[in-house]
Motif scaffolding. Structure first.
Motif, PDB file in Angstrom:
ATOM      1  N   SER A 122      43.571 -10.145  10.017  1.00 59.17           N
ATOM      2  CA  SER A 122      42.357  -9.558  10.799  1.00 59.17           C
ATOM      3  C   SER A 122      42.079  -9.734  11.951  1.00 59.17           C
ATOM      4  CB  SER A 122      41.237 -11.121  10.863  1.00 59.17           C
ATOM      5  OG  SER A 122      39.880  -9.885  11.109  1.00 59.17           O
ATOM      6  N   MET A 123      41.647  -8.327  12.191  1.00 57.19           N
ATOM      7  CA  MET A 123      41.921  -6.999  13.252  1.00 57.19           C
ATOM      8  C   MET A 123      40.059  -7.882  13.822  1.00 57.19           C
ATOM      9  SD  MET A 123      40.289  -3.733  13.174  1.00 57.19           S
ATOM     10  CE  MET A 123      42.173  -3.034  11.982  1.00 57.19           C
ATOM     11  N   ASP A 124      39.205  -8.403  13.480  1.00 57.56           N
ATOM     12  CA  ASP A 124      37.923  -8.905  13.790  1.00 57.56           C
ATOM     13  C   ASP A 124      37.833  -9.901  13.806  1.00 57.56           C
ATOM     14  OD1 ASP A 124      37.744  -7.627  11.566  1.00 57.56           O
ATOM     15  OD2 ASP A 124      37.241  -5.196  12.136  1.00 57.56           O
ATOM     16  N   VAL A 125      36.356  -9.977  11.886  1.00 60.33           N
ATOM     17  CA  VAL A 125      35.434 -11.405  11.834  1.00 60.33           C
ATOM     18  C   VAL A 125      36.822 -12.106  10.512  1.00 60.33           C
ATOM     19  CG1 VAL A 125      33.793 -10.597  12.839  1.00 60.33           C
ATOM     20  CG2 VAL A 125      34.426  -9.663  10.341  1.00 60.33           C
ATOM     21  N   LEU A 126      36.305 -12.972  10.201  1.00 58.70           N
ATOM     22  CA  LEU A 126      37.022 -13.589   8.563  1.00 58.70           C
ATOM     23  C   LEU A 126      36.860 -12.424   7.016  1.00 58.70           C
ATOM     24  CD1 LEU A 126      37.633 -16.073   7.336  1.00 58.70           C
ATOM     25  CD2 LEU A 126      35.292 -16.834   7.121  1.00 58.70           C
ATOM     26  N   THR A 138      42.457 -15.205  -0.231  1.00 55.54           N
ATOM     27  CA  THR A 138      42.917 -15.529   0.091  1.00 55.54           C
ATOM     28  C   THR A 138      41.512 -15.615   1.322  1.00 55.54           C
ATOM     29  OG1 THR A 138      43.978 -16.582   2.104  1.00 55.54           O
ATOM     30  CG2 THR A 138      44.469 -14.760   1.206  1.00 55.54           C
ATOM     31  N   MET A 139      41.108 -17.017   2.473  1.00 57.77           N
ATOM     32  CA  MET A 139      40.516 -16.004   2.742  1.00 57.77           C
ATOM     33  C   MET A 139      41.535 -15.279   4.261  1.00 57.77           C
ATOM     34  SD  MET A 139      38.084 -18.908   4.308  1.00 57.77           S
ATOM     35  CE  MET A 139      36.724 -19.233   4.036  1.00 57.77           C
ATOM     36  N   ILE A 140      41.721 -14.619   4.923  1.00 53.18           N
ATOM     37  CA  ILE A 140      41.814 -13.889   6.530  1.00 53.18           C
ATOM     38  C   ILE A 140      40.944 -14.017   7.979  1.00 53.18           C
ATOM     39  CG2 ILE A 140      42.838 -11.942   7.343  1.00 53.18           C
ATOM     40  CD1 ILE A 140      42.505 -10.462   4.576  1.00 53.18           C
ATOM     41  N   VAL A 141      41.858 -15.331   7.888  1.00 57.43           N
ATOM     42  CA  VAL A 141      40.893 -16.061   9.466  1.00 57.43           C
ATOM     43  C   VAL A 141      41.123 -15.574  10.610  1.00 57.43           C
ATOM     44  CG1 VAL A 141      40.365 -18.149  10.257  1.00 57.43           C
ATOM     45  CG2 VAL A 141      40.692 -17.618   7.574  1.00 57.43           C
TER      46      VAL A 141
END
Ligand code: CUA
Length: 200
Positions: A122-126, A138-141
Protein backbone atom coordinates in the motif's frame (compact mmCIF):
# COMPACT_ATOMS: atom_id res chain seq x y z
CA UNK A 1 25.04 -23.64 39.90
CA UNK A 2 21.64 -22.12 39.74
CA UNK A 3 20.82 -23.40 36.25
CA UNK A 4 21.70 -26.96 37.27
CA UNK A 5 19.37 -26.73 40.27
CA UNK A 6 16.59 -25.35 38.15
CA UNK A 7 17.03 -28.15 35.65
CA UNK A 8 16.88 -30.76 38.43
CA UNK A 9 13.78 -29.17 39.89
CA UNK A 10 12.15 -29.09 36.48
CA UNK A 11 12.98 -32.73 35.81
CA UNK A 12 11.63 -33.72 39.22
CA UNK A 13 8.43 -31.82 38.52
CA UNK A 14 7.92 -33.55 35.17
CA UNK A 15 8.59 -36.96 36.75
CA UNK A 16 6.09 -36.32 39.55
CA UNK A 17 3.54 -34.99 37.13
CA UNK A 18 3.81 -38.04 34.86
CA UNK A 19 3.66 -40.55 37.69
CA UNK A 20 0.63 -38.81 39.16
CA UNK A 21 -1.03 -38.77 35.78
CA UNK A 22 -0.44 -42.51 35.35
CA UNK A 23 -1.71 -43.20 38.87
CA UNK A 24 -5.10 -41.60 38.20
CA UNK A 25 -7.81 -44.12 37.71
CA UNK A 26 -9.66 -43.49 34.45
CA UNK A 27 -12.84 -45.37 33.74
CA UNK A 28 -12.90 -47.47 30.57
CA UNK A 29 -15.76 -45.49 29.08
CA UNK A 30 -14.05 -42.24 29.99
CA UNK A 31 -10.83 -43.44 28.36
CA UNK A 32 -12.80 -44.21 25.22
CA UNK A 33 -14.29 -40.73 25.07
CA UNK A 34 -10.92 -39.10 25.74
CA UNK A 35 -9.44 -40.96 22.79
CA UNK A 36 -12.39 -40.08 20.56
CA UNK A 37 -12.09 -36.37 21.38
CA UNK A 38 -8.30 -36.46 20.87
CA UNK A 39 -8.87 -38.13 17.50
CA UNK A 40 -11.39 -35.44 16.47
CA UNK A 41 -8.92 -32.69 17.47
CA UNK A 42 -6.15 -34.45 15.54
CA UNK A 43 -8.39 -34.78 12.49
CA UNK A 44 -9.35 -31.08 12.53
CA UNK A 45 -5.75 -29.92 12.96
CA UNK A 46 -4.76 -32.31 10.15
CA UNK A 47 -7.40 -30.84 7.82
CA UNK A 48 -6.19 -27.29 8.58
CA UNK A 49 -2.54 -28.20 7.90
CA UNK A 50 -3.40 -30.14 4.73
CA UNK A 51 -5.57 -27.31 3.43
CA UNK A 52 -2.92 -24.70 4.23
CA UNK A 53 -0.35 -26.58 2.14
CA UNK A 54 -2.80 -27.36 -0.66
CA UNK A 55 -4.00 -23.78 -1.08
CA UNK A 56 -0.79 -21.98 -0.20
CA UNK A 57 -2.18 -20.27 2.87
CA UNK A 58 0.38 -18.32 4.86
CA UNK A 59 0.12 -17.90 8.60
CA UNK A 60 -0.51 -14.26 9.53
CA UNK A 61 2.82 -14.24 11.33
CA UNK A 62 4.75 -14.11 8.05
CA UNK A 63 6.05 -10.56 8.27
CA UNK A 64 7.89 -8.65 5.58
CA UNK A 65 8.24 -4.93 6.07
CA UNK A 66 8.70 -2.13 3.55
CA UNK A 67 8.80 1.65 3.68
CA UNK A 68 5.48 2.74 2.16
CA UNK A 69 6.51 6.37 1.79
CA UNK A 70 9.44 5.62 -0.51
CA UNK A 71 7.88 2.87 -2.62
CA UNK A 72 8.73 4.75 -5.81
CA UNK A 73 12.38 4.77 -4.76
CA UNK A 74 12.32 1.17 -3.70
CA UNK A 75 13.88 -1.15 -6.22
CA UNK A 76 11.19 -3.80 -6.10
CA UNK A 77 8.12 -1.58 -6.26
CA UNK A 78 9.45 1.18 -8.52
CA UNK A 79 6.95 1.98 -11.28
CA UNK A 80 8.90 0.17 -13.99
CA UNK A 81 8.96 -2.97 -11.92
CA UNK A 82 5.21 -3.29 -11.34
CA UNK A 83 3.02 -5.81 -13.08
CA UNK A 84 3.79 -9.30 -14.30
CA UNK A 85 7.35 -10.58 -14.34
CA UNK A 86 8.99 -13.94 -14.77
CA UNK A 87 11.88 -14.65 -12.39
CA UNK A 88 15.04 -16.67 -13.09
CA UNK A 89 13.37 -19.90 -12.01
CA UNK A 90 10.43 -19.39 -14.38
CA UNK A 91 7.99 -18.47 -11.61
CA UNK A 92 5.51 -15.70 -12.34
CA UNK A 93 5.51 -12.80 -9.90
CA UNK A 94 2.94 -10.02 -9.98
CA UNK A 95 3.76 -6.83 -8.09
CA UNK A 96 0.89 -4.49 -7.40
CA UNK A 97 0.56 -1.25 -5.45
CA UNK A 98 -2.71 -0.26 -3.81
CA UNK A 99 -3.40 3.42 -3.32
CA UNK A 100 -6.43 5.62 -2.94
CA UNK A 101 -8.37 4.68 -5.08
CA UNK A 102 -7.01 2.04 -7.40
CA UNK A 103 -4.66 -0.86 -7.82
CA UNK A 104 -1.61 -0.22 -9.97
CA UNK A 105 -0.98 -1.24 -12.70
CA UNK A 106 -4.60 -0.69 -13.67
CA UNK A 107 -4.76 -3.77 -15.84
CA UNK A 108 -2.68 -6.91 -16.24
CA UNK A 109 -2.81 -10.12 -18.28
CA UNK A 110 -1.98 -13.40 -16.57
CA UNK A 111 -2.17 -17.03 -17.71
CA UNK A 112 -4.85 -19.41 -16.43
CA UNK A 113 -4.06 -22.65 -14.54
CA UNK A 114 -0.62 -21.33 -13.57
CA UNK A 115 0.85 -20.68 -10.17
CA UNK A 116 1.12 -16.93 -9.62
CA UNK A 117 2.79 -15.14 -6.73
CA UNK A 118 1.18 -11.81 -5.98
CA UNK A 119 3.06 -9.24 -3.92
CA UNK A 120 0.92 -6.34 -2.72
CA UNK A 121 1.91 -3.12 -0.99
CA UNK A 122 0.00 0.00 0.00
CA UNK A 123 1.27 3.48 -0.74
CA UNK A 124 -1.00 5.23 1.73
CA UNK A 125 -3.62 3.69 4.04
CA UNK A 126 -4.99 0.26 4.86
CA UNK A 127 -6.56 -1.44 1.85
CA UNK A 128 -7.78 -4.93 1.17
CA UNK A 129 -7.79 -7.03 -1.94
CA UNK A 130 -10.30 -9.63 -2.91
CA UNK A 131 -10.59 -11.54 -6.16
CA UNK A 132 -13.77 -13.63 -6.22
CA UNK A 133 -13.46 -17.33 -7.09
CA UNK A 134 -9.86 -17.48 -5.86
CA UNK A 135 -8.09 -17.63 -2.49
CA UNK A 136 -7.07 -13.99 -2.97
CA UNK A 137 -8.33 -12.09 0.03
CA UNK A 138 -5.95 -10.18 2.21
CA UNK A 139 -5.38 -6.89 3.94
CA UNK A 140 -2.73 -4.63 2.48
CA UNK A 141 -1.28 -2.95 5.52
CA UNK A 142 0.95 0.09 4.95
CA UNK A 143 4.52 -0.84 5.79
CA UNK A 144 4.11 -4.54 5.05
CA UNK A 145 4.25 -6.73 1.96
CA UNK A 146 1.28 -9.06 1.51
CA UNK A 147 2.28 -12.11 -0.52
CA UNK A 148 -0.27 -14.58 -1.83
CA UNK A 149 0.13 -17.52 -4.17
CA UNK A 150 -2.85 -18.32 -6.30
CA UNK A 151 -3.94 -19.57 -9.70
CA UNK A 152 -6.92 -18.77 -11.86
CA UNK A 153 -8.85 -21.86 -12.88
CA UNK A 154 -10.48 -20.45 -16.03
CA UNK A 155 -9.74 -17.70 -18.56
CA UNK A 156 -11.92 -14.60 -18.27
CA UNK A 157 -12.15 -11.19 -16.67
CA UNK A 158 -11.69 -11.20 -12.91
CA UNK A 159 -12.57 -8.17 -10.79
CA UNK A 160 -10.09 -6.99 -8.16
CA UNK A 161 -11.90 -5.33 -5.28
CA UNK A 162 -10.80 -3.38 -2.24
CA UNK A 163 -12.51 -4.84 0.80
CA UNK A 164 -11.23 -2.59 3.58
CA UNK A 165 -12.80 0.84 4.01
CA UNK A 166 -10.12 3.28 2.92
CA UNK A 167 -11.93 6.57 2.38
CA UNK A 168 -14.70 8.22 0.41
CA UNK A 169 -13.64 6.56 -2.84
CA UNK A 170 -13.51 3.07 -1.35
CA UNK A 171 -16.61 1.95 -3.31
CA UNK A 172 -14.88 2.84 -6.56
CA UNK A 173 -11.60 1.17 -5.75
CA UNK A 174 -11.42 -1.77 -8.05
CA UNK A 175 -9.66 -2.89 -11.20
CA UNK A 176 -9.58 -6.08 -13.21
CA UNK A 177 -7.31 -8.86 -14.33
CA UNK A 178 -7.58 -10.55 -17.71
CA UNK A 179 -6.89 -14.24 -17.41
CA UNK A 180 -5.76 -15.67 -20.72
CA UNK A 181 -5.58 -19.33 -21.78
CA UNK A 182 -2.19 -20.74 -20.81
CA UNK A 183 -1.11 -21.41 -24.41
CA UNK A 184 -2.02 -17.89 -25.61
CA UNK A 185 -0.14 -16.05 -22.87
CA UNK A 186 3.28 -14.60 -23.62
CA UNK A 187 5.86 -13.23 -21.22
CA UNK A 188 5.42 -9.44 -21.13
CA UNK A 189 8.40 -7.65 -22.62
CA UNK A 190 9.80 -5.03 -20.28
CA UNK A 191 10.43 -1.76 -22.07
CA UNK A 192 13.76 -0.14 -21.35
CA UNK A 193 13.52 2.43 -18.59
CA UNK A 194 12.99 5.89 -20.04
CA UNK A 195 14.68 9.01 -18.75
CA UNK A 196 18.02 7.38 -18.05
CA UNK A 197 18.15 8.51 -14.45
CA UNK A 198 18.97 6.06 -11.72
CA UNK A 199 16.23 5.22 -9.28
CA UNK A 200 18.43 4.88 -6.22
CU1 CUA B 1 -8.95 0.77 -0.80
CU2 CUA B 1 -11.07 0.45 0.22
Amino acid sequence: MQIKQLKQKYEQFIRDFCSQLLAIHIDRLERKWISISLMVIGLLVGIIIFDAFLHGVNPPSKVETIDSVSLHLNKEFAEDNLGVQVDEKGGIIVRMVAGRYSFFPKHIDVPAETKLTFRWVSMDVLHGVHIPMTNMSTMIVPGYVAEITTSFPKPGEYPVLCNEYCGLGHNHMWSNISVIAKEDWTVPVKLPVKGGSKHE
